[in-house]
Scaffold this active site. Structure first.
Site, PDB file in Angstrom:
ATOM      1  N   LYS A 141      25.324  -5.366  -0.178  1.00  0.00           N
ATOM      2  CA  LYS A 141      26.900  -5.277  -0.121  1.00  0.00           C
ATOM      3  C   LYS A 141      27.115  -4.680   0.442  1.00  0.00           C
ATOM      4  CE  LYS A 141      26.387  -4.706  -5.560  1.00  0.00           C
ATOM      5  NZ  LYS A 141      27.126  -3.564  -6.400  1.00  0.00           N
ATOM      6  N   ARG A 152       0.500  -1.120  -0.160  1.00  0.00           N
ATOM      7  CA  ARG A 152      -0.103  -0.177  -0.030  1.00  0.00           C
ATOM      8  C   ARG A 152       0.731   1.061  -0.586  1.00  0.00           C
ATOM      9  NH1 ARG A 152      -3.449  -4.016   2.226  1.00  0.00           N
ATOM     10  NH2 ARG A 152      -1.042  -4.984   2.948  1.00  0.00           N
ATOM     11  N   THR A 153       1.812   1.495   0.976  1.00  0.00           N
ATOM     12  CA  THR A 153       2.168   2.684   1.263  1.00  0.00           C
ATOM     13  C   THR A 153       3.405   3.330  -0.217  1.00  0.00           C
ATOM     14  OG1 THR A 153       2.859   1.712   3.322  1.00  0.00           O
ATOM     15  CG2 THR A 153       4.195   4.114   2.504  1.00  0.00           C
ATOM     16  N   HIS A 174       3.807   5.754  11.651  1.00  0.00           N
ATOM     17  CA  HIS A 174       3.076   5.457  10.463  1.00  0.00           C
ATOM     18  C   HIS A 174       2.838   6.952  10.494  1.00  0.00           C
ATOM     19  CE1 HIS A 174       2.905   4.128   6.553  1.00  0.00           C
ATOM     20  NE2 HIS A 174       2.665   2.945   6.440  1.00  0.00           N
ATOM     21  N   ARG A 219      11.178   3.867   4.924  1.00  0.00           N
ATOM     22  CA  ARG A 219      10.542   3.002   5.330  1.00  0.00           C
ATOM     23  C   ARG A 219      11.497   2.245   6.165  1.00  0.00           C
ATOM     24  NH1 ARG A 219       5.269  -1.502   4.725  1.00  0.00           N
ATOM     25  NH2 ARG A 219       5.046   0.804   5.350  1.00  0.00           N
TER      26      ARG A 219
HETATM   27  N1   CP Z   1      -0.374  -0.751   5.852  1.00  0.00           N
HETATM   28  C1   CP Z   1       0.523  -0.214   5.541  1.00  0.00           C
HETATM   29  O1   CP Z   1       2.171   0.178   5.792  1.00  0.00           O
HETATM   30  O2   CP Z   1       0.975  -1.490   4.441  1.00  0.00           O
HETATM   31  P1   CP Z   1       1.912  -1.848   3.501  1.00  0.00           P
HETATM   32  O3   CP Z   1       2.749  -2.146   4.758  1.00  0.00           O
HETATM   33  O4   CP Z   1       1.308  -2.808   2.649  1.00  0.00           O
HETATM   34  O5   CP Z   1       3.011  -0.291   2.744  1.00  0.00           O
END
Ligand code: CP
Length: 325
Positions: free
Chosen positions: A101, A73-74, A153, A123
């Protein structure tokens, strides 16, 4: 300051998020934002949903997605959001980059900065990573936290609270019930902060004792012993995946037992108000935290959350660039 390991120094200085004039420069955390700032992003999202941009306002701008963890999603919604605004997008998955590496986080970041991106979406499994990068960022680079360990998040919290606003309009009279892994879910940690800033009437929680943070009361959340009691007359039901990747195997609950106590099925959902909405930040585990009949049922807004995520991320990107000084 160069950190040569992949483990960042934890530094939650949320004032780092702001320009000297007080406007948002990076989006690292919900903590530190005001109600006005969140509402500004909601208003931008409203406009973007009503009138998607057609004139490529971010042509010649560049967004880099730097992901050290898996995402559907993100990552994809940041990519689509930036492309719909006309920006160039580069996606880097750590295991397919020179990280494999042995290149450190800092060296990876400095390498990418040398290419002068306008936005860098990060992330990372380690808490504080986005803050660390914001400390080191050049003036023209905006950092967006797409999830750091169990910490935060923020764009997920914005899209979740935007979805609640879309269905329920006003936060002050709402009862939001959160069921599951509250301790390790960065999505819900940020959501709780957003709900408090938006002056939500009541925030409740229920989950296995090992998955409840010690400071739950200080977070402004009322803890319930049973899922049924927690759901009673709730307006919003938030279900959560167990964050297996962050939990010691010895502390993981048995999945069948977990479902018996905390799984949301149609029978349990009847405890909530008849017009309650059911949310999940995803990815979902059907038959563990939620049944298919609920996830795909008439009260589920899970797909709406995903749809809103794209517009909210467009709004965040434009907000950071609009605030450039
Ligand atoms: N909700 C969320 O962060 O989903 P993803 O891990 O698929 O990005």
């Amino acid at each position: 300051m160069i950190n040569t390991s992949n483990k960042p120094l934890i530094e939650y200085n949320n004032t780092l998020q702001f320009n000297p004039d007080g406007h948002l420069k990076h989006l690292l955390d919900i903590k530190g934002l005001t109600k006005t700032e969140i509402q500004k992003i909601f208003t931008k999202t409203d406009l973007l949903l009503r009138q998607p941009p057609t004139n490529q306002p971010l042509k010649h701008k560049t967004l880099i997605n730097l992901f050290y963890e898996a995402s559907t999603r993100t990552r994809i919604s940041f990519e689509l959001a930036a492309k719909r605004l006309g920006a160039d997008v580069v996606n880097i998955q750590s295991n397919a980059s020179s990280v494999s590496k042995g290149e450190s986080l800092s060296d990876t970041f400095y390498t990418l900065q040398a290419m002068q991106p306008d936005l860098l979406v990060i992330r990372h499994p380690n808490e504080g990573t986005a803050h660390l990068l914001a400390q080191e960022a050049l003036p023209q680079t905006h950092i967006i936290n797409a999830g750091d360990g169990s910490h935060a998040h923020p764009t997920q919290a914005l899209l979740d609270s935007y979805t609640i606003r879309q269905y329920k309009h006003n936060f002050t009279n709402l009862c939001v019930a959160i069921i599951g892994d509250i301790k390790y879910s960065r999505a819900v940690r940020s959501l709780i902060q957003a709900l408090r800033i938006l002056e939500t009437g009541e925030i409740r929680a229920c989950g296995p004792q090992t998955l409840i943070p010690d400071d739950i009361a200080q977070q402004g959340v009322m803890l319930f012993k049973t899922t049924d009691a927690c759901l009673e007359q709730a307006d919003v039901v938030v279900t959560l995946r167990i964050q297996k990747e962050r939990i010691h195997p010895a502390l993981l609950p048995d999945e069948q037992e977990y479902f018996q106590h905390y799984g949301i099925d149609n029978r349990r959902l009847q405890r909530a108000k008849a017009d309650a909405i059911v949310m999940h930040p995803g990815p979902i585990n059907r038959g563990i935290e939620i049944t298919s009949e609920v996830a795909d049922g008439p009260q589920s807004v899970i797909r709406e959350q995903v749809k809103n995520g794209l517009a909210v991320r467009m709004a965040v990107i434009t907000e950071l660039l609009d605030n450039r000084i």
